[in-house]
Write a protein that holds these residues in place. Sequence first.
Motif, PDB file in Angstrom:
ATOM      1  N   GLN A 185       7.764   2.106   9.839  1.00 47.84           N
ATOM      2  CA  GLN A 185       6.696   1.131   9.628  1.00 47.84           C
ATOM      3  C   GLN A 185       5.656   1.826   8.772  1.00 47.84           C
ATOM      4  O   GLN A 185       5.120   2.875   9.166  1.00 47.84           O
ATOM      5  N   ILE A 186       5.411   1.263   7.619  1.00 45.40           N
ATOM      6  CA  ILE A 186       4.485   1.866   6.663  1.00 45.40           C
ATOM      7  C   ILE A 186       3.472   0.791   6.291  1.00 45.40           C
ATOM      8  O   ILE A 186       3.845  -0.301   5.866  1.00 45.40           O
ATOM      9  N   PHE A 187       2.191   1.102   6.493  1.00 38.61           N
ATOM     10  CA  PHE A 187       1.168   0.117   6.221  1.00 38.61           C
ATOM     11  C   PHE A 187      -0.135   0.810   5.831  1.00 38.61           C
ATOM     12  O   PHE A 187      -0.351   1.974   6.132  1.00 38.61           O
ATOM     13  N   LYS A 188      -0.965   0.050   5.129  1.00 39.46           N
ATOM     14  CA  LYS A 188      -2.231   0.577   4.656  1.00 39.46           C
ATOM     15  C   LYS A 188      -3.356  -0.124   5.383  1.00 39.46           C
ATOM     16  O   LYS A 188      -3.270  -1.300   5.692  1.00 39.46           O
ATOM     17  N   VAL A 189      -4.409   0.628   5.690  1.00 43.72           N
ATOM     18  CA  VAL A 189      -5.628   0.073   6.268  1.00 43.72           C
ATOM     19  C   VAL A 189      -6.790   0.372   5.332  1.00 43.72           C
ATOM     20  O   VAL A 189      -6.791   1.384   4.627  1.00 43.72           O
ATOM     21  N   ALA A 190      -7.728  -0.540   5.314  1.00 44.29           N
ATOM     22  CA  ALA A 190      -8.865  -0.407   4.393  1.00 44.29           C
ATOM     23  C   ALA A 190      -9.873   0.592   4.913  1.00 44.29           C
ATOM     24  O   ALA A 190      -9.904   0.967   6.027  1.00 44.29           O
TER      25      ALA A 190
ATOM     26  N   GLY B 265       7.499   0.892  20.015  1.00 52.58           N
ATOM     27  CA  GLY B 265       6.898  -0.422  19.869  1.00 52.58           C
ATOM     28  C   GLY B 265       5.604  -0.247  19.105  1.00 52.58           C
ATOM     29  O   GLY B 265       5.030   0.835  19.063  1.00 52.58           O
ATOM     30  N   SER B 266       5.150  -1.312  18.488  1.00 54.36           N
ATOM     31  CA  SER B 266       3.880  -1.203  17.777  1.00 54.36           C
ATOM     32  C   SER B 266       3.190  -2.558  17.735  1.00 54.36           C
ATOM     33  O   SER B 266       3.830  -3.606  17.831  1.00 54.36           O
ATOM     34  N   TYR B 267       1.892  -2.497  17.634  1.00 55.37           N
ATOM     35  CA  TYR B 267       1.068  -3.675  17.467  1.00 55.37           C
ATOM     36  C   TYR B 267      -0.149  -3.183  16.718  1.00 55.37           C
ATOM     37  O   TYR B 267      -0.919  -2.371  17.234  1.00 55.37           O
ATOM     38  N   MET B 268      -0.296  -3.593  15.462  1.00 51.29           N
ATOM     39  CA  MET B 268      -1.350  -3.016  14.658  1.00 51.29           C
ATOM     40  C   MET B 268      -1.893  -4.043  13.682  1.00 51.29           C
ATOM     41  O   MET B 268      -1.331  -5.116  13.497  1.00 51.29           O
ATOM     42  N   SER B 269      -2.980  -3.680  13.066  1.00 50.31           N
ATOM     43  CA  SER B 269      -3.557  -4.458  11.971  1.00 50.31           C
ATOM     44  C   SER B 269      -3.320  -3.678  10.690  1.00 50.31           C
ATOM     45  O   SER B 269      -3.250  -2.443  10.706  1.00 50.31           O
ATOM     46  N   TYR B 270      -3.177  -4.397   9.588  1.00 45.50           N
ATOM     47  CA  TYR B 270      -2.993  -3.733   8.304  1.00 45.50           C
ATOM     48  C   TYR B 270      -3.678  -4.551   7.219  1.00 45.50           C
ATOM     49  O   TYR B 270      -3.999  -5.724   7.411  1.00 45.50           O
ATOM     50  N   GLU B 271      -3.889  -3.909   6.099  1.00 44.83           N
ATOM     51  CA  GLU B 271      -4.475  -4.594   4.949  1.00 44.83           C
ATOM     52  C   GLU B 271      -3.426  -5.532   4.353  1.00 44.83           C
ATOM     53  O   GLU B 271      -2.302  -5.114   4.067  1.00 44.83           O
TER      54      GLU B 271
ATOM     55  N   LYS C 251      -4.931   7.704  -4.616  1.00 42.35           N
ATOM     56  CA  LYS C 251      -5.894   8.439  -5.451  1.00 42.35           C
ATOM     57  C   LYS C 251      -5.575   8.281  -6.930  1.00 42.35           C
ATOM     58  O   LYS C 251      -6.467   8.044  -7.745  1.00 42.35           O
ATOM     59  N   ARG C 252      -4.297   8.424  -7.281  1.00 42.47           N
ATOM     60  CA  ARG C 252      -3.898   8.290  -8.692  1.00 42.47           C
ATOM     61  C   ARG C 252      -4.175   6.895  -9.237  1.00 42.47           C
ATOM     62  O   ARG C 252      -4.548   6.745 -10.388  1.00 42.47           O
ATOM     63  N   GLU C 253      -3.971   5.891  -8.411  1.00 39.64           N
ATOM     64  CA  GLU C 253      -4.103   4.504  -8.837  1.00 39.64           C
ATOM     65  C   GLU C 253      -5.492   3.918  -8.539  1.00 39.64           C
ATOM     66  O   GLU C 253      -5.713   2.734  -8.763  1.00 39.64           O
ATOM     67  N   ASN C 254      -6.419   4.750  -8.048  1.00 33.46           N
ATOM     68  CA  ASN C 254      -7.765   4.304  -7.676  1.00 33.46           C
ATOM     69  C   ASN C 254      -7.734   3.130  -6.700  1.00 33.46           C
ATOM     70  O   ASN C 254      -8.424   2.133  -6.874  1.00 33.46           O
ATOM     71  N   ILE C 255      -6.910   3.264  -5.670  1.00 42.10           N
ATOM     72  CA  ILE C 255      -6.796   2.260  -4.620  1.00 42.10           C
ATOM     73  C   ILE C 255      -7.496   2.814  -3.384  1.00 42.10           C
ATOM     74  O   ILE C 255      -7.292   3.962  -3.020  1.00 42.10           O
ATOM     75  N   GLY C 256      -8.304   2.007  -2.739  1.00 39.57           N
ATOM     76  CA  GLY C 256      -9.008   2.439  -1.537  1.00 39.57           C
ATOM     77  C   GLY C 256      -8.114   2.391  -0.312  1.00 39.57           C
ATOM     78  O   GLY C 256      -6.976   1.943  -0.358  1.00 39.57           O
ATOM     79  N   GLY C 257      -8.655   2.850   0.802  1.00 39.59           N
ATOM     80  CA  GLY C 257      -7.937   2.819   2.064  1.00 39.59           C
ATOM     81  C   GLY C 257      -7.006   4.000   2.229  1.00 39.59           C
ATOM     82  O   GLY C 257      -6.961   4.901   1.394  1.00 39.59           O
ATOM     83  N   TYR C 258      -6.276   3.976   3.335  1.00 35.86           N
ATOM     84  CA  TYR C 258      -5.322   5.047   3.593  1.00 35.86           C
ATOM     85  C   TYR C 258      -4.098   4.461   4.286  1.00 35.86           C
ATOM     86  O   TYR C 258      -4.140   3.374   4.844  1.00 35.86           O
ATOM     87  N   TRP C 259      -3.003   5.207   4.229  1.00 39.45           N
ATOM     88  CA  TRP C 259      -1.716   4.755   4.748  1.00 39.45           C
ATOM     89  C   TRP C 259      -1.459   5.309   6.129  1.00 39.45           C
ATOM     90  O   TRP C 259      -1.872   6.418   6.454  1.00 39.45           O
ATOM     91  N   CYS C 260      -0.754   4.527   6.919  1.00 42.57           N
ATOM     92  CA  CYS C 260      -0.255   4.944   8.223  1.00 42.57           C
ATOM     93  C   CYS C 260       1.262   4.831   8.179  1.00 42.57           C
ATOM     94  O   CYS C 260       1.801   3.864   7.626  1.00 42.57           O
TER      95      CYS C 260
END
Length: 120
Positions: free
Chosen positions: A115-120, A94-100, A77-86
């Motif tokens: 595991q920290i990643f952002k999705v659009a 275990g994990s299997y995911m898609s990320y931006e 929000k502060r940086e005007n970046i879209g998407g959200y973090w997981c």
Amino acid sequence: MDLNHTELVLTHVHNMSIENIEIDPKIVVKEKDLNNEDIEKYILQLVSKSMTNFNFETTTEIDIARSLKIDLDDYNKRENIGGYWCVVVGRNFGSYMSYEKGYFIHLMYLNISFQIFKVA
């Protein structure tokens, strides 16, 4: 509304500035795809701050994941970046995911995996 001890600790962590937080040498980056060094430094400082305040008796891995996600979504929000973090935190998963592209990091803090990643 009464806050329990865990909520008080995480509220305190969430409201602390991280500008002067040193990156804990116990953090080992296992894999990353990050667009820039600023976001990597910010994430490593957040994890360092969270683990400094981690208490195995009163704080769960879910609490840590929630706190990190809130901080990272606020950063967007502060940086005007879209998407959200997981954020996934734990000792055995275990994990299997898609990320931006450009927004993924897998790291260890002692025996706790993040595991920290952002999705659009």
